[in-house]
Design a protein around this motif. Structure first.
Motif, PDB file in Angstrom:
ATOM      1  N   ASN A 231      12.297   0.705   4.071  1.00 24.42           N
ATOM      2  CA  ASN A 231      12.146   1.877   3.001  1.00 24.42           C
ATOM      3  C   ASN A 231      11.756   2.217   2.031  1.00 24.42           C
ATOM      4  OD1 ASN A 231      12.438   4.248   5.100  1.00 24.42           O
ATOM      5  ND2 ASN A 231      14.805   3.726   4.915  1.00 24.42           N
ATOM      6  N   LEU A 232      10.941   2.804   1.728  1.00 20.55           N
ATOM      7  CA  LEU A 232      10.286   3.258   0.300  1.00 20.55           C
ATOM      8  C   LEU A 232      11.229   4.757  -0.024  1.00 20.55           C
ATOM      9  CD1 LEU A 232       7.248   2.153   0.036  1.00 20.55           C
ATOM     10  CD2 LEU A 232       9.022   0.496  -1.082  1.00 20.55           C
ATOM     11  N   PRO A 233      12.168   4.062  -1.555  1.00 21.94           N
ATOM     12  CA  PRO A 233      12.154   5.608  -2.267  1.00 21.94           C
ATOM     13  C   PRO A 233      11.238   6.572  -2.825  1.00 21.94           C
ATOM     14  CG  PRO A 233      13.050   4.120  -3.566  1.00 21.94           C
ATOM     15  CD  PRO A 233      12.536   3.870  -1.948  1.00 21.94           C
ATOM     16  N   TRP A 234      11.404   7.587  -2.873  1.00 18.25           N
ATOM     17  CA  TRP A 234      10.396   8.758  -3.508  1.00 18.25           C
ATOM     18  C   TRP A 234       9.897   8.472  -4.936  1.00 18.25           C
ATOM     19  CZ3 TRP A 234       6.887  11.651  -1.048  1.00 18.25           C
ATOM     20  CH2 TRP A 234       6.616  12.541  -0.160  1.00 18.25           C
ATOM     21  N   ILE A 257       5.943   6.655   6.243  1.00 14.27           N
ATOM     22  CA  ILE A 257       5.831   8.259   7.162  1.00 14.27           C
ATOM     23  C   ILE A 257       6.905   8.706   5.882  1.00 14.27           C
ATOM     24  CG2 ILE A 257       6.755   9.338   8.522  1.00 14.27           C
ATOM     25  CD1 ILE A 257       6.128   6.666  10.852  1.00 14.27           C
ATOM     26  N   PRO A 258       6.159  10.101   5.586  1.00 12.37           N
ATOM     27  CA  PRO A 258       6.836  10.582   4.869  1.00 12.37           C
ATOM     28  C   PRO A 258       7.819  11.779   5.066  1.00 12.37           C
ATOM     29  CG  PRO A 258       4.706  11.973   4.623  1.00 12.37           C
ATOM     30  CD  PRO A 258       4.811  10.236   5.449  1.00 12.37           C
ATOM     31  N   MET A 461       0.264  26.177   1.084  1.00 12.55           N
ATOM     32  CA  MET A 461       1.400  25.543   0.061  1.00 12.55           C
ATOM     33  C   MET A 461       0.621  24.270   0.416  1.00 12.55           C
ATOM     34  SD  MET A 461       5.423  25.749   1.781  1.00 12.55           S
ATOM     35  CE  MET A 461       5.945  26.605   0.602  1.00 12.55           C
ATOM     36  N   THR A 462       1.331  23.379  -0.677  1.00 11.76           N
ATOM     37  CA  THR A 462       1.114  22.233  -1.020  1.00 11.76           C
ATOM     38  C   THR A 462       1.993  21.619  -0.345  1.00 11.76           C
ATOM     39  OG1 THR A 462       1.886  21.855  -3.352  1.00 11.76           O
ATOM     40  CG2 THR A 462       0.037  22.731  -3.133  1.00 11.76           C
ATOM     41  N   PHE A 463       1.991  20.480  -0.112  1.00 10.29           N
ATOM     42  CA  PHE A 463       2.935  19.714   0.694  1.00 10.29           C
ATOM     43  C   PHE A 463       4.158  19.745  -0.290  1.00 10.29           C
ATOM     44  CE2 PHE A 463       3.877  14.811   2.232  1.00 10.29           C
ATOM     45  CZ  PHE A 463       5.129  15.067   3.609  1.00 10.29           C
ATOM     46  N   ASP A 464       3.980  18.879  -1.511  1.00 11.16           N
ATOM     47  CA  ASP A 464       5.254  18.956  -2.402  1.00 11.16           C
ATOM     48  C   ASP A 464       5.896  20.148  -2.601  1.00 11.16           C
ATOM     49  OD1 ASP A 464       5.037  16.271  -2.958  1.00 11.16           O
ATOM     50  OD2 ASP A 464       3.655  16.963  -5.026  1.00 11.16           O
TER      51      ASP A 464
END
Length: 470
Positions: A231-234, A257-258, A461-464
């Protein structure tokens, strides 16, 4: 009929859900709470979204499970240029000839002619900017990025509410009669009678191993055999796009995979070409971080000859596994269960069920095989990947001439869509270099699309923004 499902991963609970909703049989699921699922993040195709919308409130599912929208996959380092494999094709992809694909390919702006590629490239999703967490306003064609653990817990909770009996136990022994049919299962909490078994126990095949169905290997074409998950943190990486990311490595690739809470990642590689330390070092260098591997998974690419033997069917990785590329696993599970419902309702025979399952997985193996034919990385691993027979046929035809819809042999309606093949062929620079004379009508349609798509971007809408709603 008493149907018992063995295994409580994604495949097990999807099976329980669909069978409970689509049949009148008694459904039980056996799983040990001490055995966890394999994944840390998983992506789907649009078919899984169809299931969620059919049985649940999508907004609730997304909120509880840390889900984000997926519009496709971005391939980085696989070919001369990075490219998208969008879930939807160009606006002309359902015509006999996909002229917008070739126009975009010829003019080096292919992303402009698939709505999902264009949105992804601009870090937008197919949701209106008026969307809220309680009401989604979208065209409903996207897929999902899942937090595997949260998704399984949600499906489990809902299935139990719907009347699925959950048995927290380990299967110790399978009891067969003289015809090799399973009559009962000895478990850590006692004997459980059954009329039909669905083995979703993964590579262990706890029940199906007794049936001794022959394993058909795809390793000649799909040789990656090891996965390492992490896993990676955001706050570690910048990830603004609504896509699964696939980064080519020296002897395999890496996925990202976000999900809403973290980025689920994994390395898929061929251990005959690199050690774990070597491939981890390669990924550390790409990401500029030191990854912490959570789980190692050894696997063989292939499927059982028969999904259904006697009164036992295998579903999910118990039946088949290619590799994580292009998210075929959950998709295959849903198709299998849809067809299994027909079998249980006596609408089709065993032979037809087995034929269908085999054809579906074989066609996905053809498609996954295509991704290893680009030869962008010049080494022994990449140069040694052989195409499957159908894959080789499509590549040769694609390089020689323009492909029409009839050139894709899609006699099985559940085979991989032709537009998915087209975008990967284009991304791998495998389309013909011949000039094509576009008709006035085709050019007019292209100009109309270009004029119409800009307002769509402005109102999306943006992904963020989607992530920040929660």
């Amino acid at each position: 009929m008493k149907i018992v499902i063995v295994g409580g991963g994604t495949a097990g609970w999807i099976s329980a859900l669909m069978l409970k909703k689509e049949t009148d049989h008694e459904i039980s699921l056996i799983d040990s709470s001490g055995v966890g699922p394999l994944g840390v993040g998983e992506s789907t195709t649009g078919l899984f979204q169809d299931v969620i919308r059919k049985y649940f409130v999508e907004e609730e599912f997304v909120q509880e499970c840390g889900v984000t929208p997926k519009l496709g996959t971005e391939f980085i380092g696989w070919s001369e240029k990075n490219f998208y494999s969008p879930l939807t094709g160009t606006f002309s992809s359902h015509n006999e000839f996909d002229y917008a694909l070739y126009y975009g390919y010829k003019n080096d702006n292919l992303n402009n002619y698939s709505k999902f590629s264009l949105l992804s490239n601009n870090s937008k999703i197919n949701f209106s900017n008026k969307t809220t967490e309680k009401e989604f306003i979208s065209d409903k064609n996207n897929a999902y990025h899942l937090d595997t653990f949260k998704t399984i817990e949600y499906l489990k909770k809902k299935c139990i509410q719907f009347g699925v009996k959950f048995i927290d136990a380990k299967v110790l022994e399978t009891n067969l009669n003289w015809r090799k049919k399973v009559t009962s299962l000895e478990t850590s909490v006692g004997n459980i009678d059954c009329d039909f078994i669905i083995d979703c126990s993964g590579f262990n095949r706890i029940v199906a191993s007794k049936q001794k169905s022959r394993f058909i290997s795809y390793e000649k074409w799909l040789s990656v055999n090891t996965a390492l998950t992490f896993n990676l943190p955001w706050d570690v990486v910048k990830y603004p796009k609504p896509v699964t990311t696939s980064i080519a490595l020296s002897c395999g690739w890496m996925w990202m995979i976000p999900t809403r809470h973290s980025i689920g990642c994994g390395i898929v590689f061929d251990k005959n070409f690199a050690t774990e330390d070597q491939i981890i070092s390669e990924v550390n260098e790409i990401l500029h971080v030191q990854i912490d591997v959570k789980k190692k998974i050894n696997f063989r690419s292939g499927r059982l000859q028969n999904a259904l033997t006697q009164n036992v069917t295998t579903v999910g990785t118990s039946y088949s596994f290619l590799e994580p590329l292009q998210a075929t696993s959950i998709h295959t599970t849903i198709l299998q269960i849809q067809f299994l419902v027909k079998y249980l309702n006596a609408e089709i025979k065993r032979k037809k069920y087995n034929k269908f399952c085999g054809e579906v997985v074989d066609s996905y193996a053809d498609f996954v095989s295509l991704h290893y034919q680009f030869k962008h990385i010049d080494n022994k691993f990449w140069n040694g990947r052989k195409p499957r027979r159908y894959t080789n046929y499509i590549i040769k035809k694609s390089k020689k001439s323009f492909l029409n819809l009839k050139d894709y042999k899609t006699d099985n309606g559940h085979k991989v869509g032709h537009f998915l093949w087209s975008y990967v062929l284009a991304g791998g620079q495998l389309l013909t270099e011949k000039d094509f004379n576009f008709s006035d009508t085709q050019l007019k349609n292209i100009r109309y699309w270009e004029r119409q798509i800009i307002p769509t971007l402005n109102s999306s809408m943006t992904f963020d923004q989607f992530r920040s709603m929660y």
